[in-house]
Design a protein around this motif. Structure first.
Motif, PDB file in Angstrom:
ATOM      1  N   LEU A 283      -0.346  -1.848  -8.241  1.00  0.00           N
ATOM      2  CA  LEU A 283       0.257  -2.063  -6.921  1.00  0.00           C
ATOM      3  C   LEU A 283       1.423  -3.043  -7.000  1.00  0.00           C
ATOM      4  CD1 LEU A 283      -2.705  -2.255  -4.364  1.00  0.00           C
ATOM      5  CD2 LEU A 283      -1.395  -0.276  -5.139  1.00  0.00           C
ATOM      6  N   ILE A 284       1.273  -4.071  -7.826  1.00  0.00           N
ATOM      7  CA  ILE A 284       2.376  -5.021  -7.995  1.00  0.00           C
ATOM      8  C   ILE A 284       3.590  -4.313  -8.570  1.00  0.00           C
ATOM      9  CG2 ILE A 284       3.127  -7.085  -9.250  1.00  0.00           C
ATOM     10  CD1 ILE A 284       0.177  -8.039  -9.107  1.00  0.00           C
ATOM     11  N   ASP A 285       3.375  -3.512  -9.611  1.00  0.00           N
ATOM     12  CA  ASP A 285       4.487  -2.785 -10.246  1.00  0.00           C
ATOM     13  C   ASP A 285       5.124  -1.787  -9.281  1.00  0.00           C
ATOM     14  OD1 ASP A 285       3.909  -4.171 -12.546  1.00  0.00           O
ATOM     15  OD2 ASP A 285       2.798  -2.527 -13.488  1.00  0.00           O
ATOM     16  N   TYR A 286       4.279  -1.012  -8.589  1.00  0.00           N
ATOM     17  CA  TYR A 286       4.800   0.011  -7.682  1.00  0.00           C
ATOM     18  C   TYR A 286       5.619  -0.613  -6.562  1.00  0.00           C
ATOM     19  CZ  TYR A 286       1.306   3.198  -9.762  1.00  0.00           C
ATOM     20  OH  TYR A 286       0.554   3.952 -10.613  1.00  0.00           O
ATOM     21  N   SER A 287       5.118  -1.720  -6.000  1.00  0.00           N
ATOM     22  CA  SER A 287       5.836  -2.334  -4.880  1.00  0.00           C
ATOM     23  C   SER A 287       7.145  -2.953  -5.343  1.00  0.00           C
ATOM     24  CB  SER A 287       4.956  -3.370  -4.176  1.00  0.00           C
ATOM     25  OG  SER A 287       4.450  -4.330  -5.087  1.00  0.00           O
ATOM     26  N   GLU A 288       7.204  -3.445  -6.572  1.00  0.00           N
ATOM     27  CA  GLU A 288       8.469  -3.970  -7.095  1.00  0.00           C
ATOM     28  C   GLU A 288       9.500  -2.850  -7.259  1.00  0.00           C
ATOM     29  OE1 GLU A 288       7.506  -6.070 -10.660  1.00  0.00           O
ATOM     30  OE2 GLU A 288       6.811  -7.863  -9.580  1.00  0.00           O
TER      31      GLU A 288
ATOM     32  N   ILE B 210       0.842  -1.199   0.000  1.00  0.00           N
ATOM     33  CA  ILE B 210       0.000   0.000   0.000  1.00  0.00           C
ATOM     34  C   ILE B 210       0.877   1.249   0.000  1.00  0.00           C
ATOM     35  CG2 ILE B 210      -1.776   1.281   1.244  1.00  0.00           C
ATOM     36  CD1 ILE B 210      -2.758  -1.326  -0.036  1.00  0.00           C
ATOM     37  N   ALA B 211       1.953   1.234   0.780  1.00  0.00           N
ATOM     38  CA  ALA B 211       2.824   2.407   0.866  1.00  0.00           C
ATOM     39  C   ALA B 211       3.493   2.721  -0.465  1.00  0.00           C
ATOM     40  CB  ALA B 211       3.885   2.195   1.949  1.00  0.00           C
ATOM     41  N   SER B 212       3.599   1.734  -1.352  1.00  0.00           N
ATOM     42  CA  SER B 212       4.230   1.967  -2.654  1.00  0.00           C
ATOM     43  C   SER B 212       3.455   2.983  -3.482  1.00  0.00           C
ATOM     44  CB  SER B 212       4.352   0.655  -3.432  1.00  0.00           C
ATOM     45  OG  SER B 212       3.077   0.192  -3.881  1.00  0.00           O
ATOM     46  N   ILE B 213       2.214   3.254  -3.104  1.00  0.00           N
ATOM     47  CA  ILE B 213       1.401   4.254  -3.795  1.00  0.00           C
ATOM     48  C   ILE B 213       2.060   5.633  -3.721  1.00  0.00           C
ATOM     49  CG2 ILE B 213      -0.800   5.515  -3.627  1.00  0.00           C
ATOM     50  CD1 ILE B 213      -2.109   2.831  -2.867  1.00  0.00           C
ATOM     51  N   LEU B 214       2.753   5.909  -2.620  1.00  0.00           N
ATOM     52  CA  LEU B 214       3.366   7.231  -2.453  1.00  0.00           C
ATOM     53  C   LEU B 214       4.307   7.557  -3.605  1.00  0.00           C
ATOM     54  CD1 LEU B 214       4.196   7.260   1.368  1.00  0.00           C
ATOM     55  CD2 LEU B 214       2.377   8.537   0.208  1.00  0.00           C
ATOM     56  N   ASN B 215       5.185   6.621  -3.914  1.00  0.00           N
ATOM     57  CA  ASN B 215       6.125   6.842  -5.005  1.00  0.00           C
ATOM     58  C   ASN B 215       5.487   6.559  -6.357  1.00  0.00           C
ATOM     59  OD1 ASN B 215       8.900   7.211  -6.103  1.00  0.00           O
ATOM     60  ND2 ASN B 215       8.633   5.076  -6.665  1.00  0.00           N
ATOM     61  N   GLY B 216       4.703   5.485  -6.418  1.00  0.00           N
ATOM     62  CA  GLY B 216       4.117   5.073  -7.690  1.00  0.00           C
ATOM     63  C   GLY B 216       3.206   6.112  -8.299  1.00  0.00           C
ATOM     64  N   CYS B 217       2.479   6.829  -7.458  1.00  0.00           N
ATOM     65  CA  CYS B 217       1.556   7.858  -7.944  1.00  0.00           C
ATOM     66  C   CYS B 217       2.198   9.233  -7.992  1.00  0.00           C
ATOM     67  CB  CYS B 217       0.295   7.898  -7.079  1.00  0.00           C
ATOM     68  SG  CYS B 217      -0.785   6.467  -7.336  1.00  0.00           S
ATOM     69  N   GLY B 218       3.472   9.310  -7.656  1.00  0.00           N
ATOM     70  CA  GLY B 218       4.195  10.564  -7.794  1.00  0.00           C
ATOM     71  C   GLY B 218       3.806  11.638  -6.802  1.00  0.00           C
TER      72      GLY B 218
ATOM     73  N   TYR C  69      -7.713  21.611   8.335  1.00  0.00           N
ATOM     74  CA  TYR C  69      -8.004  20.981   7.049  1.00  0.00           C
ATOM     75  C   TYR C  69      -7.436  21.796   5.893  1.00  0.00           C
ATOM     76  CZ  TYR C  69     -10.749  19.045   3.188  1.00  0.00           C
ATOM     77  OH  TYR C  69     -11.152  18.478   2.001  1.00  0.00           O
ATOM     78  N   ASP C  70      -6.723  21.118   5.021  1.00  0.00           N
ATOM     79  CA  ASP C  70      -6.181  21.717   3.809  1.00  0.00           C
ATOM     80  C   ASP C  70      -6.418  20.719   2.692  1.00  0.00           C
ATOM     81  OD1 ASP C  70      -4.675  22.627   1.694  1.00  0.00           O
ATOM     82  OD2 ASP C  70      -2.853  23.002   2.845  1.00  0.00           O
ATOM     83  N   SER C  71      -7.376  21.013   1.833  1.00  0.00           N
ATOM     84  CA  SER C  71      -7.772  20.060   0.792  1.00  0.00           C
ATOM     85  C   SER C  71      -6.622  19.703  -0.140  1.00  0.00           C
ATOM     86  CB  SER C  71      -8.941  20.621  -0.017  1.00  0.00           C
ATOM     87  OG  SER C  71      -8.569  21.807  -0.691  1.00  0.00           O
ATOM     88  N   THR C  72      -5.616  20.591  -0.261  1.00  0.00           N
ATOM     89  CA  THR C  72      -4.506  20.305  -1.159  1.00  0.00           C
ATOM     90  C   THR C  72      -3.588  19.221  -0.607  1.00  0.00           C
ATOM     91  OG1 THR C  72      -3.026  22.006  -0.233  1.00  0.00           O
ATOM     92  CG2 THR C  72      -4.554  22.693  -1.980  1.00  0.00           C
ATOM     93  N   ARG C  73      -3.744  18.902   0.680  1.00  0.00           N
ATOM     94  CA  ARG C  73      -2.949  17.821   1.281  1.00  0.00           C
ATOM     95  C   ARG C  73      -3.675  16.482   1.231  1.00  0.00           C
ATOM     96  NH1 ARG C  73       1.431  19.695   4.162  1.00  0.00           N
ATOM     97  NH2 ARG C  73       1.420  21.914   4.715  1.00  0.00           N
ATOM     98  N   MET C  74      -4.927  16.471   0.778  1.00  0.00           N
ATOM     99  CA  MET C  74      -5.744  15.259   0.776  1.00  0.00           C
ATOM    100  C   MET C  74      -5.741  14.622  -0.613  1.00  0.00           C
ATOM    101  SD  MET C  74      -6.728  15.333   3.916  1.00  0.00           S
ATOM    102  CE  MET C  74      -6.156  16.645   5.009  1.00  0.00           C
ATOM    103  N   HIS C  75      -5.556  13.313  -0.633  1.00  0.00           N
ATOM    104  CA  HIS C  75      -5.552  12.569  -1.893  1.00  0.00           C
ATOM    105  C   HIS C  75      -6.379  11.301  -1.711  1.00  0.00           C
ATOM    106  CE1 HIS C  75      -2.210  15.226  -2.979  1.00  0.00           C
ATOM    107  NE2 HIS C  75      -1.669  14.906  -1.816  1.00  0.00           N
ATOM    108  N   TYR C  76      -6.917  10.796  -2.819  1.00  0.00           N
ATOM    109  CA  TYR C  76      -7.824   9.657  -2.750  1.00  0.00           C
ATOM    110  C   TYR C  76      -7.481   8.660  -3.856  1.00  0.00           C
ATOM    111  CZ  TYR C  76     -10.178  13.246  -0.062  1.00  0.00           C
ATOM    112  OH  TYR C  76     -10.453  14.240   0.839  1.00  0.00           O
ATOM    113  N   VAL C  77      -7.344   7.395  -3.456  1.00  0.00           N
ATOM    114  CA  VAL C  77      -6.965   6.346  -4.392  1.00  0.00           C
ATOM    115  C   VAL C  77      -7.970   5.209  -4.295  1.00  0.00           C
ATOM    116  CG1 VAL C  77      -5.218   4.613  -4.955  1.00  0.00           C
ATOM    117  CG2 VAL C  77      -4.510   6.923  -4.306  1.00  0.00           C
ATOM    118  N   LEU C  78      -8.462   4.778  -5.439  1.00  0.00           N
ATOM    119  CA  LEU C  78      -9.389   3.649  -5.529  1.00  0.00           C
ATOM    120  C   LEU C  78      -8.718   2.563  -6.357  1.00  0.00           C
ATOM    121  CD1 LEU C  78     -12.232   2.373  -5.159  1.00  0.00           C
ATOM    122  CD2 LEU C  78     -12.902   3.579  -7.253  1.00  0.00           C
ATOM    123  N   VAL C  79      -8.602   1.361  -5.776  1.00  0.00           N
ATOM    124  CA  VAL C  79      -7.968   0.247  -6.470  1.00  0.00           C
ATOM    125  C   VAL C  79      -9.045  -0.777  -6.824  1.00  0.00           C
ATOM    126  CG1 VAL C  79      -6.118  -1.460  -6.422  1.00  0.00           C
ATOM    127  CG2 VAL C  79      -5.919   0.622  -5.035  1.00  0.00           C
ATOM    128  N   ALA C  80      -9.175  -1.080  -8.116  1.00  0.00           N
ATOM    129  CA  ALA C  80     -10.224  -1.995  -8.570  1.00  0.00           C
ATOM    130  C   ALA C  80      -9.778  -2.687  -9.846  1.00  0.00           C
ATOM    131  CB  ALA C  80     -11.525  -1.238  -8.816  1.00  0.00           C
TER     132      ALA C  80
END
Length: 271
Positions: free
Chosen positions: A258-263, A103-111, A216-227
């Motif tokens: 997620l597989i690619d990002y974690s690798e 899950i943490a790989s999303i940080l780098n994978g999504c830039g 609250y600062d909306s620019t710090r909030m991000h949302y990811v849906l995995v399907a």
């Protein structure tokens, strides 16, 4: 329970403390006039958690990489591509194998360009106000960068329920996940201050909560849906994904992402 570990890392043993104190002396003993040599990599793992903002949710990639990550990823891929798997199977695998780096790989994978200073993960994160839970995100991922902390809310849908229609548009289950994320965003806009007590309760003793946990600062909030998986996606789907990110800020991923990002983490030193 929002903790990642069986042990409470807000406490360390006398032995761990003594080892840490010996390393601190070593850091000061190099003879330079100013500053000190940092030997963080030598700290006991428990001390690294102990010194962090949220000791029981702290992710340390150098420690995680002591596991056989390629083998873990192969097993994760098998579950993702098993036609009988559900999102619960995915979440159970991650929990049972402490494979939170996926899950943490999303940080780098999504830039997002955060997490290299610090990364934290809260599973089954509750959006709770007035004594009741209104919503629950599968994960809240926190990444710290030069500009402070950013918050990534992650929702898992099934890899196998037809995430995408034949015309390339998101199917009902995926649209339902998108609608739920919209509800989270509305809740956060109105109730964000309710989360401060949770973060105060979970933090360690070595840092104060930064301002971004109170205001609250909306620019710090991000949302990811995995399907779904890569096989579900066609050119139209990727166009819809780009459009959705631009319109609502929601990032739609498939599980092969997620597989690619974690690798990619196998050869990195930080998230």
């Amino acid at each position: 329970m929002s903790h990642l570990y069986a042990r409470d890392y807000r406490k360390i043993t006398d032995e761990e403390r003594e080892k840490y104190e010996r390393i601190l002396i070593l850091e000061k003993s190099h003879g330079q006039r100013y500053g000190r040599i940092n030997h963080y990599d030598m700290y006991p793992e428990a001390v690294k958690h102990y010194l962090s903002l949220f000791p029981n949710n702290h992710l340390i990639l150098s420690e995680i990489k002591k596991k056989n990550l390629p083998e873990l990823n192969n097993r994760f891929s098998q579950i993702v591509h098993d036609s009988n798997s559900t999102e619960r199977d995915i979440a159970r695998f991650i929990k049972d194998n402490d494979a939170y780096y996926i899950i943490a790989s999303i940080l780098n994978g999504c830039g997002f360009h955060v997490g290299h200073h610090a990364a934290y993960l809260f599973p089954e994160f509750e959006l709770r106000a007035n004594g009741k839970t209104d919503w629950r995100a599968d994960y809240l991922l926190l990444g710290k960068g030069s500009g402070g902390y950013e918050f990534v809310f992650v929702e898992l849908e099934s890899p196998n329920t037809g995430a995408v229609l034949q015309n390339g548009y998101p199917a009902k289950s995926t649209r339902s996940g998108q609608k739920q994320i919209e509800d989270w965003e509305i809740w956060l806009d109105s109730n964000y201050s309710e989360l401060a007590s949770f973060f105060e309760r979970e933090k360690g003793n070595h840092e104060d909560l930064p301002d971004e946990f109170y205001h609250y600062d909306s620019t710090r909030m991000h949302y990811v849906l995995v399907a779904g998986t890569r096989n579900d996606y066609i050119d139209k789907t990727y166009r819809v994904r780009r459009s959705e990110k631009k319109k609502s800020g929601v990032i739609l991923l498939h599980y092969d992402n997620l597989i690619d990002y974690s690798e990619e983490l196998f050869n990195r030193n930080t998230f």
